[in-house]
Design an enzyme around this catalytic site. Structure first.
Site, PDB file in Angstrom:
ATOM      1  N   GLU A  31       1.300  -4.256  11.381  1.00  0.00           N
ATOM      2  CA  GLU A  31       0.681  -2.940  11.242  1.00  0.00           C
ATOM      3  C   GLU A  31       1.393  -1.948  12.157  1.00  0.00           C
ATOM      4  O   GLU A  31       1.460  -2.146  13.359  1.00  0.00           O
ATOM      5  CB  GLU A  31      -0.800  -3.009  11.658  1.00  0.00           C
ATOM      6  CG  GLU A  31      -1.647  -3.936  10.802  1.00  0.00           C
ATOM      7  CD  GLU A  31      -2.102  -3.294   9.495  1.00  0.00           C
ATOM      8  OE1 GLU A  31      -1.723  -2.125   9.243  1.00  0.00           O
ATOM      9  OE2 GLU A  31      -2.832  -3.958   8.737  1.00  0.00           O
ATOM     10  N   GLU A  83       1.377   3.827   2.813  1.00  0.00           N
ATOM     11  CA  GLU A  83       1.865   3.390   4.117  1.00  0.00           C
ATOM     12  C   GLU A  83       3.388   3.489   4.183  1.00  0.00           C
ATOM     13  O   GLU A  83       4.107   2.504   4.297  1.00  0.00           O
ATOM     14  CB  GLU A  83       1.357   1.968   4.397  1.00  0.00           C
ATOM     15  CG  GLU A  83      -0.157   1.960   4.546  1.00  0.00           C
ATOM     16  CD  GLU A  83      -0.790   0.582   4.496  1.00  0.00           C
ATOM     17  OE1 GLU A  83      -2.031   0.508   4.540  1.00  0.00           O
ATOM     18  OE2 GLU A  83      -0.056  -0.432   4.411  1.00  0.00           O
ATOM     19  N   HIS A  95       2.868  -3.245   6.977  1.00  0.00           N
ATOM     20  CA  HIS A  95       1.837  -2.261   6.629  1.00  0.00           C
ATOM     21  C   HIS A  95       1.837  -1.094   7.610  1.00  0.00           C
ATOM     22  O   HIS A  95       2.539  -1.111   8.614  1.00  0.00           O
ATOM     23  CB  HIS A  95       0.440  -2.913   6.673  1.00  0.00           C
ATOM     24  CG  HIS A  95       0.132  -3.754   5.480  1.00  0.00           C
ATOM     25  ND1 HIS A  95      -0.774  -3.382   4.529  1.00  0.00           N
ATOM     26  CD2 HIS A  95       0.625  -4.955   5.092  1.00  0.00           C
ATOM     27  CE1 HIS A  95      -0.836  -4.321   3.599  1.00  0.00           C
ATOM     28  NE2 HIS A  95       0.003  -5.290   3.914  1.00  0.00           N
ATOM     29  N   HIS A 141       0.852  -1.184   0.000  1.00  0.00           N
ATOM     30  CA  HIS A 141       0.000   0.000   0.000  1.00  0.00           C
ATOM     31  C   HIS A 141       0.894   1.242   0.000  1.00  0.00           C
ATOM     32  O   HIS A 141       1.565   1.518   0.982  1.00  0.00           O
ATOM     33  CB  HIS A 141      -0.917  -0.003   1.231  1.00  0.00           C
ATOM     34  CG  HIS A 141      -1.936  -1.089   1.175  1.00  0.00           C
ATOM     35  ND1 HIS A 141      -2.376  -1.767   2.296  1.00  0.00           N
ATOM     36  CD2 HIS A 141      -2.590  -1.620   0.112  1.00  0.00           C
ATOM     37  CE1 HIS A 141      -3.275  -2.664   1.922  1.00  0.00           C
ATOM     38  NE2 HIS A 141      -3.414  -2.598   0.600  1.00  0.00           N
TER      39      HIS A 141
HETATM   40 ZN   LIG Z   1      -1.892  -1.674   4.314  1.00  0.00          ZN
END
Ligand SMILES: [Zn+2]
Length: 1161
Positions: A994, A815, A909, A812
């Site tokens: 994350e 990010e 992420h 992504h």
């Molecule tokens: Zn992500």
């Protein structure tokens, strides 16, 4: 407590009151019930409700209302009880209808119009009945609103309690949409507005806040329907409320009024489409083979308001749906949860990936040569890399990547890292390998050659990239860099500055301050980048580099009332448009607008790598609306922004509003700041991104996405992120970004430096190309492990048999935090740290540090050039549309096919809604348990080893929080890397890591916003976690074990293998604590805080105490709260009818007290 209260209720509901002694019984029962309920809390009332209390009271009401003349000694306590019980009975409305009591209550009210005490009692019950929408509608049809409107108009302070009860009852009735329509058509809206103005004007001492708020609640409910909003606008409602609220802002006690006014203003603000020609991205990319049809064209203008009609309800529904969805989303099909060795492509295709595992067939001839000939470090580098003929870093430069550059003329670009990049894979293999590669993937080979030709032999490409002009402020340079710069300034014509000369000069002076960064490497890499807009400019921060500040910044404390101030400021554009400029000063779609604007106006720019700003509109002198560009080939995904701004004044707070955000909530409401980079600061030796911005908040605005354009988007709403910034210097060049930028070129030049800085004697490093992206950029694949100790068979075997760890990041593009974590991982892995040394001996790392280069380059937030979220493509990636996913998965398939599926897979992420760093993993059992499925644990066996790594990280990584981790498998995530690798490759430890954009709520960094240093640390601690995991899980060699014991002060808890419990502790503990200010995102919510039952209770009690006091003049004192104990005594002892009772108040004759522990008054 038994059946006695029930018995009394039975008597109450069945009494036909034939004689006066029956009346005494009724009065006694009412008095006892009153006493009982006034003492207790909701629990007692709930008990009475459960025993049929509401029905009994309604029955008694019907009976009493039929007696002529009305017996108010019974009626009044009965109505009070009904009001108190009814408001806590969720089904009260239904029960009223069942008992056919609506007419009774209405006719009682009508008969009481001349008697305010009686009328007020009826109104309380009316209000409670109307809280059920259906009952409210019935009451409305039967004329309840006309009755109430008669009571409240015209403005009068006489019988204030009755007026209050009537207004509150009216507000309750207006929750029904049909009542609202009726009210609008009868012209009540204008009447309510005038009434509100009267009360506002006359209530200078704020004694009647509840009346004013009641009127606002009426307006709030009426404006839930479109007709109501239109009439409100037509009646100048915006102006009236906006003007009135100005007097209230300084008084904190008036919050209920201010908040309600603001809710109404926000809701009624006329909806508009975004001020862009189309919401489609400014950038489009033709996909191979017309893979995707163009999305439907946008709807015609004017359908924005119709979206809003059912807005309020829709919002509430969607919230509920969301919580339902969460559970519904859990995968409960055991067969789908079980690991399955499937293959999404022909098996022969896997052969090509053998070339991506050169470590498995490397013969390490150089080791022998080395030990025999004792070659120097440089020579070994040469032989290992077969590096191109450009200069090879010497021993010193290995220690410090920038060393050589210091002594180098700036006009030369130095070694060309890019050139090597394109050839390295083949050059680093043995001839045999090249041969195989050529055979298996001739096409790819050709493609790469073409790529080489295009990238390296196109001189135009290499010369178009220019550094953005530096601040035009000769005096400042003179002051800062005197005397060197003075000469420069004077020498250039007209006193203007030649950017490249200054850069040259400065680079010489300030070179090498930032570890693992080199402006020269950066510019070389950046020149090869292929972007859709064909970037010609280089943003200063990426070129010059970023050095984290020596301290972390605490989270921003939210200023009280910041959201309301900003919203009112927005509304002011509509009401007082005198100072509104409304000039477009930057527009990606119309470059004519991008020229420097009028004097005193900021200049914006975003056409550089990872840049994202589509449009800037100067709203007022120091305020700008900004619009982000949608992801390429998409009409949504706006979150990431990164742009340049110049021409600022000093000490002026500029307000920026990013008006097309899409997420429902944001960490910007919870202490997060954006980041800013000042060129002047950088030139003065502080080259860094810093958290910046104040008065930050995030809320739903009045822009709407048309229904068709927003298809597939959850809700058609936009949100505003607003922030103010005071720039550190005047006439500076500053960059603002959502988060610390990390471009593709940053990563590529970082890899160049890492390769040069490692110790080739110890670190085995291969950089290959996983594939070419859609946009024609190369996606690097790294292999890092330890060189074998020697060429002895044992050592080579140990080398080859090391388990794999597979890491990927930045699928992504928005990010960027994931890239900083990856940077930390990479630097640690190639470092001289003894733990890193040990770690390399334990694992072979396969790393794809950027899975979505095109997205990163073009400033996307979520998607690739195909407009797809690549982390939803892992189930069936398309080799043409999703090449990086297709080949990363292919490589994983290959590893599985040779029995070498990785021990750990982790996808890095960033998380925009939560704090801390945490892992998502996969567990069958936890998913089934959470979904409430009966699980036969004997049938499903599951290794709980997936919990070990997060537990270790919880101990070793300060930013990591175990309790935020989750191991649930959701259907909506079935095509993510984590789930697919877990299921198809059978990797037990398959994770998504994350990292917050904001900061930490736990641990060492509690209350701090994360900087790049903390993110990088997370990356290195992740490595440490892997080592501990390995030591725990493998019967590894005693030598390694003892080495580890020396290096690591392992806590017993971590090494204790018996600790593998599988408790279900995956609940999140880091929900946001409430803000100082109630954060109101959507402004359309229907709740008025009416769940607070005490309000009506208090109203009733206050009234009664006042009635007893009979002091008509001191109405004002009503607002003041009496001591509740005194009130209670008044209430109980002065009830009408209690004088007749022969029962002492505290008697247990009916046994009602026996079950309650609290003592009577
Ligand atoms: Zn992500």
């Amino acid at each position: 407590m038994g059946t006695r209260p029930a018995l009394s209720l039975w008597i109450l509901s069945n009494n036909k009151r034939e004689s006066s002694s029956d009346k005494d019984v009724i009065l006694n029962i009412l008095s006892v019930l009153t006493d009982l309920l006034s003492l207790g809390t909701g629990r007692r009332i709930q008990y009475v409700i459960s025993k049929g209390g509401s029905e009994a009271l309604l029955q008694a009401l019907t009976t009493t209302a039929q007696t002529e003349p009305l017996d108010h000694s019974i009626l009044l306590p009965l109505l009070r009880l009904l009001a108190r019980v009814g408001q806590r009975d969720r089904k009260f409305g239904l029960k009223v209808q069942k008992a056919e009591a609506t007419d009774t209550i209405l006719s009682l009210a009508r008969r009481s119009l001349g008697h305010h005490l009686h009328l007020t009692h009826c109104l309380w019950v009316l209000q409670v009945c109307a809280s059920n929408v259906t009952t409210g509608t019935t009451l409305g049809i039967n004329g309840a609103m006309e009755l109430l409107f008669k009571v409240i108009t015209p403005y009068s302070k006489r019988h204030i309690r009755t007026v209050r009860a009537a207004i509150e009852a009216l507000a309750a009735l207006l929750k029904s949409r049909s009542n609202s329509r009726r009210a609008v058509s009868r012209g009540y809206l204008g009447g309510l507005l005038r009434l509100y103005q009267d009360w506002h004007r006359n209530d200078v001492s704020n004694n009647y806040v509840y009346i004013r708020r009641g009127l606002l609640l009426c307006l709030k409910h009426i404006t839930n329907i479109q007709l109501g909003r239109e009439t409100f606008l037509f009646s100048k409602g915006m102006e009236i409320l906006f003007t009135s609220v100005q007097d209230c802002l300084s008084c904190k006690n008036l919050d209920p009024i201010i908040n309600t006014v603001i809710q109404i203003l926000r809701k009624c603000y006329p909806k508009e489409p975004l001020p862009v020609a189309t919401v489609r991205s400014s950038y489009s990319f033709p996909l191979p083979g017309n893979a995707k049809a163009e999305p439907p064209c946008e709807g015609s203008e004017g359908d924005y308001e119709s979206d809003g009609e059912e807005e309020a309800e829709k919002d509430l529904d969607s919230e509920e749906e969301e919580s339902k969805e969460e559970d519904y989303d859990l995968e409960t099909d055991v067969n789908k949860l079980r690991s399955k060795a499937v293959l999404d492509r022909p098996e022969e295709e896997l052969g090509q990936y053998k070339a991506m595992c050169p470590e498995l067939s490397h013969n390490f001839q150089e080791l022998e040569t080395e030990s025999e000939e004792k070659k120097s470090l440089e020579d070994r580098t040469e032989s290992l890399l077969s590096a191109p003929s450009h200069s090879i870093p010497n021993a010193t430069s290995v220690k410090h990547p920038n060393y050589r550059l210091r002594n180098q003329s700036v006009t030369e670009m130095g070694p060309d890292p890019g050139e090597k990049d394109f050839k390295v894979p083949r050059q680093s293999w043995t001839n045999k390998e090249i041969h195989r590669w050529d055979q298996t993937d001739e096409k790819r080979d050709i493609a790469e050659t073409a790529q080489d030709a295009h990238s390296c032999e196109d001189p135009a490409r290499n010369h178009v990239l220019m550094l953005r002009p530096l601040p035009k402020d000769p005096a400042w340079y003179k002051k800062t860099f005197y005397p060197e710069c003075e000469a420069l300034i004077n020498s250039s014509a007209g006193g203007s500055l030649d950017c490249s000369d200054i850069v040259t000069n400065l680079l010489e002076k300030h070179q090498g301050d930032i570890p693992f960064h080199s402006p020269h490497f950066y510019i070389t890499r950046a020149k090869r980048v292929k972007s859709i807009p064909d970037y010609k400019d280089l943003a200063f921060p990426d070129f010059w580099g970023h050095q984290p500040p020596p301290y972390s910044k605490p989270m921003l404390e939210r200023k009280y009332g910041v959201q309301r101030d900003k919203v009112l400021d927005d509304v002011r554009r509509l009401i007082q448009p005198d100072d509104v400029i409304g000039r477009t000063v930057f527009d990606l779609d119309e470059s004519s607008h991008s020229s420097p604007g009028a004097p005193g106006c900021l200049t914006f720019f975003s056409k550089f790598e990872s840049g994202n700003l589509r449009k800037a509109i100067q709203v007022r002198e120091f305020e700008y609306d900004l619009i982000m560009n949608a992801d390429v080939n998409s009409n949504q995904q706006h979150q990431w922004f990164y742009f340049e701004v110049r021409g600022m004044k000093l000490a002026v707070p500029y307000r920026f509003n990013i008006i097309n955000c899409e997420k429902f909530n944001s960490q910007f409401n919870y202490g997060m700041q954006l980041v800013m980079y000042s060129v002047k600061e950088a030139l003065q030796g502080r080259p860094r991104w810093l958290r910046a911005g104040h008065d930050i908040c995030y809320y739903k605005n009045h822009y709407r996405c048309s229904a068709t354009a927003g298809r597939g988007v959850k809700g058609n709403f936009y949100y505003t992120l607003t922030f103010s910034i005071k720039f550190p210097h005047k006439d500076d060049v500053c960059y603002l970004a959502y988060h610390y930028p990390y471009t593709y070129s940053t990563m590529m030049s970082h890899l160049d430096i890492l390769e040069r800085s490692r110790n080739p004697k110890k670190v085995y490093w291969r950089q290959q190309t996983l594939c070419q992206t859609l946009g024609g950029n190369l996606c690097p694949l790294l292999t890092i492990t330890a060189m074998p100790e020697s060429k002895k068979r044992d050592d080579l075997e140990q080398f080859c048999n090391r388990p794999y760890v597979f890491l990927v990041a930045r699928v992504h593009p928005g990010e960027s935090n994931a890239s900083w974590v990856m940077k930390g991982t990479l630097e640690f892995l190639v470092s001289n740290d003894p733990i890193a040394d040990l770690l390399r001996k334990c694992f072979i790392f396969k790393i794809v540090p950027m899975l979505n280069p095109d997205g990163v380059i073009n400033g996307n937030h979520r998607c690739s050039l195909s407009g797809d979220d690549l982390n939803r493509q892992w189930l069936t990636p398309n080799s043409q549309l999703h090449p990086t996913i297709y080949h990363a998965k292919g490589l994983l398939y290959y590893l599985r096919s040779i029995g070498r599926a990785p021990l750990v897979f982790c996808d890095y992420h960033g998380h925009s809604q939560r704090k801390n760093v945490f892992l998502y993993g996969c567990s069958i059992k936890e998913t089934l348990w959470q979904a409430g499925c009966m699980v036969d644990t004997a049938v499903i066996t599951e290794d709980v080893g997936y919990r070990t790594l997060p537990k270790i990280l919880d101990k070793v990584a300060p930013a990591f929080v175990m309790n935020s981790c989750s191991f649930l498998v959701e259907k909506s995530r079935e095509s993510t890397a984590r789930v697919v690798v877990w299921k198809e490759m059978g990797v037990l430890r398959s994770y998504t890591m994350e990292s917050t954009y904001c900061g930490c709520s736990h641990g060492l960094y509690k209350g701090l916003q994360l900087g790049t240093q903390e993110l990088e640390e997370m990356g290195s601690k992740f490595c440490l976690g892997l080592l501990i995991l390995h030591l725990k899980s493998l019967p590894c060699s005693k030598k390694v074990m003892s080495q580890a014991a020396l290096l690591l002060d392992l806590e017993e808890e971590i090494t204790d293998r018996t600790q593998r419990s599988c408790s279900n502790s995956s609940q999140e503990i880091d929900d946001e604590p409430p803000c100082v200010e109630e954060v109101d995102y959507n402004a359309d919510s229907c709740s008025d805080g009416e769940e607070d039952f005490s309000e009506l209770d208090q109203e009733i009690q206050e009234y009664l105490s006042w009635v007893e006091g009979k002091t008509e003049d001191d109405e004002v004192t009503m607002a003041q709260t009496c001591s509740s104990k005194a009130l209670r005594r008044l209430y109980v002892s002065n009830q009408p009818g209690t004088n007749n009772t022969s029962l002492p108040l505290h008697s247990t004759a009916l046994g009602v007290y026996s079950g309650f522990e609290s003592s009577p008054v």
